[in-house]
Structures are given as structure tokens and as C-alpha cells.
Design an enzyme around this catalytic site. Structure first.
Site, PDB file in Angstrom:
ATOM      1  N   THR A   1      41.302  11.870  31.414  1.00  0.00           N
ATOM      2  CA  THR A   1      42.619  12.450  31.163  1.00  0.00           C
ATOM      3  C   THR A   1      43.656  11.340  31.001  1.00  0.00           C
ATOM      4  O   THR A   1      43.739  10.441  31.837  1.00  0.00           O
ATOM      5  CB  THR A   1      43.016  13.366  32.335  1.00  0.00           C
ATOM      6  OG1 THR A   1      41.993  14.347  32.476  1.00  0.00           O
ATOM      7  CG2 THR A   1      44.355  14.031  32.104  1.00  0.00           C
TER       8      THR A   1
ATOM      9  N   GLN B   1      48.518 -11.690  27.704  1.00  0.00           N
ATOM     10  CA  GLN B   1      49.672 -12.525  28.075  1.00  0.00           C
ATOM     11  C   GLN B   1      50.659 -12.709  26.932  1.00  0.00           C
ATOM     12  O   GLN B   1      51.834 -12.999  27.176  1.00  0.00           O
ATOM     13  CB  GLN B   1      49.199 -13.897  28.577  1.00  0.00           C
ATOM     14  CG  GLN B   1      48.472 -13.854  29.905  1.00  0.00           C
ATOM     15  CD  GLN B   1      49.378 -13.512  31.087  1.00  0.00           C
ATOM     16  OE1 GLN B   1      50.611 -13.584  31.021  1.00  0.00           O
ATOM     17  NE2 GLN B   1      48.767 -13.121  32.202  1.00  0.00           N
TER      18      GLN B   1
ATOM     19  N   SER C   1      48.237  -5.099  27.506  1.00  0.00           N
ATOM     20  CA  SER C   1      48.452  -4.463  28.809  1.00  0.00           C
ATOM     21  C   SER C   1      49.950  -4.326  29.052  1.00  0.00           C
ATOM     22  O   SER C   1      50.739  -5.110  28.520  1.00  0.00           O
ATOM     23  CB  SER C   1      47.791  -5.334  29.885  1.00  0.00           C
ATOM     24  OG  SER C   1      47.967  -4.784  31.159  1.00  0.00           O
ATOM     25  N   ALA C   2      50.346  -3.332  29.864  1.00  0.00           N
ATOM     26  CA  ALA C   2      51.779  -3.034  30.027  1.00  0.00           C
ATOM     27  C   ALA C   2      52.471  -3.827  31.125  1.00  0.00           C
ATOM     28  O   ALA C   2      53.653  -4.130  31.023  1.00  0.00           O
ATOM     29  CB  ALA C   2      51.956  -1.543  30.315  1.00  0.00           C
ATOM     30  N   HIS C   3      51.725  -4.175  32.192  1.00  0.00           N
ATOM     31  CA  HIS C   3      52.464  -4.660  33.372  1.00  0.00           C
ATOM     32  C   HIS C   3      52.911  -6.116  33.290  1.00  0.00           C
ATOM     33  O   HIS C   3      53.604  -6.602  34.181  1.00  0.00           O
ATOM     34  CB  HIS C   3      51.665  -4.389  34.664  1.00  0.00           C
ATOM     35  CG  HIS C   3      50.458  -5.250  34.872  1.00  0.00           C
ATOM     36  ND1 HIS C   3      50.448  -6.298  35.751  1.00  0.00           N
ATOM     37  CD2 HIS C   3      49.216  -5.205  34.329  1.00  0.00           C
ATOM     38  CE1 HIS C   3      49.240  -6.853  35.759  1.00  0.00           C
ATOM     39  NE2 HIS C   3      48.478  -6.211  34.908  1.00  0.00           N
TER      40      HIS C   3
ATOM     41  N   ASN D   1      46.377 -17.364  30.419  1.00  0.00           N
ATOM     42  CA  ASN D   1      47.193 -16.869  31.525  1.00  0.00           C
ATOM     43  C   ASN D   1      47.564 -17.950  32.536  1.00  0.00           C
ATOM     44  O   ASN D   1      48.515 -17.790  33.279  1.00  0.00           O
ATOM     45  CB  ASN D   1      46.481 -15.715  32.245  1.00  0.00           C
ATOM     46  CG  ASN D   1      45.038 -16.031  32.527  1.00  0.00           C
ATOM     47  OD1 ASN D   1      44.248 -16.221  31.603  1.00  0.00           O
ATOM     48  ND2 ASN D   1      44.691 -16.115  33.793  1.00  0.00           N
TER      49      ASN D   1
ATOM     50  N   THR E   1      41.766  -5.308  31.761  1.00  0.00           N
ATOM     51  CA  THR E   1      40.395  -5.488  32.259  1.00  0.00           C
ATOM     52  C   THR E   1      39.470  -4.452  31.640  1.00  0.00           C
ATOM     53  O   THR E   1      38.372  -4.784  31.159  1.00  0.00           O
ATOM     54  CB  THR E   1      40.369  -5.352  33.800  1.00  0.00           C
ATOM     55  OG1 THR E   1      41.253  -6.344  34.343  1.00  0.00           O
ATOM     56  CG2 THR E   1      38.981  -5.547  34.356  1.00  0.00           C
TER      57      THR E   1
ATOM     58  N   CYS F   1      41.764 -16.251  44.396  1.00  0.00           N
ATOM     59  CA  CYS F   1      41.690 -16.607  45.807  1.00  0.00           C
ATOM     60  C   CYS F   1      40.503 -15.845  46.378  1.00  0.00           C
ATOM     61  O   CYS F   1      40.481 -14.623  46.358  1.00  0.00           O
ATOM     62  CB  CYS F   1      42.984 -16.164  46.461  1.00  0.00           C
ATOM     63  SG  CYS F   1      43.130 -16.594  48.162  1.00  0.00           S
TER      64      CYS F   1
HETATM   65  N1  PLP Z   1      43.454 -10.869  30.390  1.00  0.00           N
HETATM   66  C1  PLP Z   1      44.398 -11.765  30.727  1.00  0.00           C
HETATM   67  C2  PLP Z   1      44.582 -12.978  29.885  1.00  0.00           C
HETATM   68  C3  PLP Z   1      45.186 -11.558  31.864  1.00  0.00           C
HETATM   69  O1  PLP Z   1      46.110 -12.457  32.196  1.00  0.00           O
HETATM   70  C4  PLP Z   1      44.967 -10.389  32.635  1.00  0.00           C
HETATM   71  C5  PLP Z   1      45.757 -10.151  33.870  1.00  0.00           C
HETATM   72  O2  PLP Z   1      46.115 -11.065  34.583  1.00  0.00           O
HETATM   73  C6  PLP Z   1      43.984  -9.485  32.231  1.00  0.00           C
HETATM   74  C7  PLP Z   1      43.246  -9.751  31.105  1.00  0.00           C
HETATM   75  C8  PLP Z   1      43.733  -8.225  33.006  1.00  0.00           C
HETATM   76  O3  PLP Z   1      44.702  -7.263  32.645  1.00  0.00           O
HETATM   77  P1  PLP Z   1      44.999  -6.018  33.627  1.00  0.00           P
HETATM   78  O4  PLP Z   1      45.687  -6.573  34.821  1.00  0.00           O
HETATM   79  O5  PLP Z   1      45.883  -5.120  32.799  1.00  0.00           O
HETATM   80  O6  PLP Z   1      43.684  -5.392  33.933  1.00  0.00           O
END
Ligand code: PLP
Length: 379
Positions: free
Chosen positions: A231, A173, A193-195, A147, A70, A322
Site C-alpha cells: 500500500t 545524495q 530518496s526524500a529525507h 555520501n 536502500t 558504527c
Molecule cells: N545511497 C546513498 C548514497 C546514501 O547516502 C543513502 C543514505 O545515506 C542511501 C543510499 C540509503 O537511502 P535511504 O536512507 O533512503 O534508505
């Protein structure tokens, strides 16, 4: 619980956690400090940067760490239009994540010219549309993989059609699941992104091609080459690198396992449930996502599908937000020409390397039961 919502987030890997812990316990230094504890943190961050950059074929100096996808998306869009003054127009597509669409809307309210391209029935932008917006002083932002449906855009072809514009891609994704090559595809910016790959939440990165005069959007310290003040979260960055390494080293094997599962799910759902729309193509899609909807959704309470699944121990999503406890229709499916009722009642299954055949077989049987009951009006 059967967890089939890995596009929302994934369980952190033990190896990732193990690698992170020393950077929270003993090695707690600030990477900007000059004494040993700080220098150790600096080395760990730079090692992680080199490793992650190599995985997308970038130079380490081209990667800055952020708090996630994000932030990276907001940063690139806002800085390009505002602080860096690189463009005066943004073009994106209607099926992007809200982390693109919302900042684009905000920028348009600030007077920036914006355009949102339509997609076809599979959620892909058309090359002639890209050609028609190919201009200098424009930032084109097109996601790599969606996504909600897992559909993959051909970034190389899109880039060739938009050679004049700057180009960004949200690859949150796809990173770690399918190959990414920022050089071969001549991209200017890329978000990861890592998660989503069994790494920690709260860390991501933005690739910024060398030579671009990119300025920070938030003011503060001079971290990340003056491009992102704050930081650095050393443990998260170290965890990100380990998760990315494991995802890349095992990419083919994980992809084969996940494709086998989504293929099985596709077959099971088609045989157990009448009248389903499959919204994920068999080609050019992520291996781990299957999105389905119901053309007759208007005649039953689609909102109840996810609750029914939850009550029976299956965690799935419909991919859309949601708001105040009620499901909004998916803007992705609406853009793909599905009805509002259908776009509200979609189900997104997203598997991971840890999902089993038993998980998907049970989930398919449970969904069949839930939909049968809803169609019969017995819930
Ligand atoms: N972009 C896409 C395509 C995503 O699927 C997501 C998270 O669901 C994001 C951006 C946001 O990433 P983050 O959760 O690391 O902020």
C-alpha cells in the site's frame, strides 16, 4: 546544537509537513480503493509522481515509489539478476554506499558474477576501467555523488563508455542538489530518496526506463504497475514531491549558500589545523559536503574526535558505519588509498540551506580544539 550531518539526514521542512498532514488525518484512504477517499489518494500519488519524474526528465510511468534509497537499490540489483533476468553480471565501484555493496555481495554469494572497480585518489572511477567492462547482460551501477566525500561522477561520460550495458546510478545524495537528466545521460535506472532534501524518512523512488521488462522483487499486491507490492504511503509521497519541488526551484540559491559555507569551512580548517587532508575536491563535488582526515591519525585516538565534537554540541559524522559502538574505517577513504587509521578518524561536515556562517565558524574552531587536545594526548 550545531547540526552538520545533513548527508545523514535533514530536518523536515514545515511546508512539507503541512502538505503531508491532511493525508494522515482526513484523507486516509487507500489509493487502490474505488470510492472517493481512495480516488483522492490516487490523484495525490499520481500528481506527486508526475512532479518528481519531471524533475529528473523522466516520464511519470517510469517512476515507482519505494521505502527509500536502500530499497530502490536492492530492488534494481536483485530484480535485474533474478526476477527480471535482464543481466548475469553486476559491475560497481568500491566507494558505493552499503545499500549497493551489500546486495552485490549477497548476489555474488548466489552465484552472480560481480566486479568492483577501483577508484582514484579523489574516489572517481576511471573511464578506461568502464570501457573494459562494457558488455551486454551486465548491469553497471555507479553512484552519482558519494555520501562521504561529496565527489561527483560524470555519469554522461561513464554512460558513453558503457553503451552496451544496462546502467543504474544511486543518486540519493545528488538529487535536489545538482541537476539530473536521465534522458540526456541515457540511464536505465536511478535511485532517489526524500529525507536528504528536507523531506520525510521512509520514501524514495526508482526510475526504470520505459521499455525495460522489469518485474517486482517482493510479491503481494499489484501496486506501482506490478513492480513494487505494498500500500502506497500517501502522505510520505506527497511530502517527497513538495520537498523535491522546493529543492529544485531553489537549487541554485541553495547551492550558492552551501558552497559558500563549505568553502569557508575549508579555509578555516586549513588555517586553524595543521596537517589535514581534504578529501573533497573543489571541482565536481556536491556543494554541501566537506570531508577531512588527518595523516598522523595513527598517533592519536581518532575515534575520540566525533565524541569530542558531540560533547561540545556539534553533530558531525565520519561518514562510515558504527559497529557495536566502535567506528569502522571508512571503506571510501580506504579505497582512496588512505591508511586505516586515517580512514577511521575522518570528519564529514555536511551543511544544508539552513546552516549559518556562525555554525561553520564555531564548528571549525571546536574541531581545532578537539584535534589539538587529542594530539597533545590530553584527552
Ligand atoms: N545511497 C546513498 C548514497 C546514501 O547516502 C543513502 C543514505 O545515506 C542511501 C543510499 C540509503 O537511502 P535511504 O536512507 O533512503 O534508505
Amino acid at each position: 546544537m550545531i547540526y552538520l550531518d545533513n548527508s545523514a539526514t535533514t530536518q523536515i521542512d514545515e511546508a512539507v509537513l503541512d502538505a503531508m498532514m491532511p493525508w494522515m488525518r482526513e484523507q486516509y484512504g487507500n489509493a487502490s480503493s474505488i470510492y472517493r477517499l481512495g480516488r483522492n489518494a490516487r490523484v495525490a500519488i499520481e500528481d506527486a509522481r508526475s512532479e518528481i519524474a519531471a524533475l529528473i526528465n523522466a516520464h511519470p510511468a517510469e517512476l515507482i515509489f519505494t521505502s527509500g534509497g536502500t530499497e530502490a537499490n536492492n530492488l534494481v540489483l536483485k530484480s535485474c539478476c533474478q526476477e527480471s533476468g535482464l543481466v548475469n553480471r553486476i559491475v560497481t565501484s568500491s566507494t558505493e554506499h552499503h545499500a549497493i555493496l551489500e546486495p552485490v555481495l549477497w548476489l555474488s554469494e548466489q552465484g552472480i558474477s560481480t566486479e568492483i572497480l577501483p577508484v582514484d585518489g579523489w574516489g572517481r572511477v576511471s573511464i578506461p576501467d568502464i570501457v573494459s567492462v562494457n558488455q551486454k547482460s551486465t548491469l553497471l551501477s555507479i553512484m552519482h555523488a558519494n555520501n562521504e566525500t561529496g565527489v561527483v561522477n560524470d555519469l554522461e561520460a561513464i554512460r558513453s563508455a558503457a553503451s552496451e550495458s544496462l546502467m543504474h546510478s544511486d543518486a540519493v545524495q545528488s538529487f535536489g542538489k545538482i541537476p539530473i537528466d536521465v534522458q540526456a545521460w541515457s540511464l536505465d535506472f536511478l535511485t532517489i530518496s526524500a529525507h536528504k532534501i528536507h523531506g520525510p524518512k521512509g520514501v524514495g523512488a526508482l526510475f526504470i526506463r520505459k521499455g525495460i521488462d522489469f518485474k517486482a522483487h517482493q510479491q503481494g499486491g499489484s501496486q506501482e504497475r506490478n513492480r513494487r507490492a505494498g500500500t502506497e504511503p500517501v502522505s510520505l509521497i506527497v511530502g517527497f514531491a513538495v520537498a523535491a519541488r522546493l529543492a529544485t526551484q531553489n537549487m541554485q540559491q541553495r547551492a550558492e549558500h552551501m558552497s559558500m559555507l563549505t568553502f569557508l569551512l575549508r579555509e578555516r580548517l586549513a588555517s586553524l589545523i595543521e596537517n589535514v587532508h581534504i578529501n573533497t575536491p573543489t571541482e565536481n563535488a556536491l556543494p554541501n559536503v566537506l570531508n577531512i582526515s588527518f595523516p598522523d591519525a595513527v598517533s592519536f585516538d581518532g575515534d575520540a574526535i566525533l565524541q569530542g565534537m558531540d560533547l561540545r554540541g556539534v553533530a558531525v559524522s565520519n561518514g562510515s558505519a558504527c559497529v557495536s559502538g566502535s567506528l569502522q574505517p571508512s571503506h571510501v577513504l580506504v579505497a582512496m588509498n588512505r591508511s586505516v587509521a586515517e580512514a577511521r578518524a575522518a570528519v564529514r561536515f555536511s551543511v544544508s540551506k539552513d546552516t549559518t556562517v556562525g555554525d561553520v565558524e564555531s564548528a571549525a574552531a571546536i574541531l581545532a580544539e578537539v584535534v589539538r587536545d587529542l594530539r597533545a594526548g590530553s584527552v
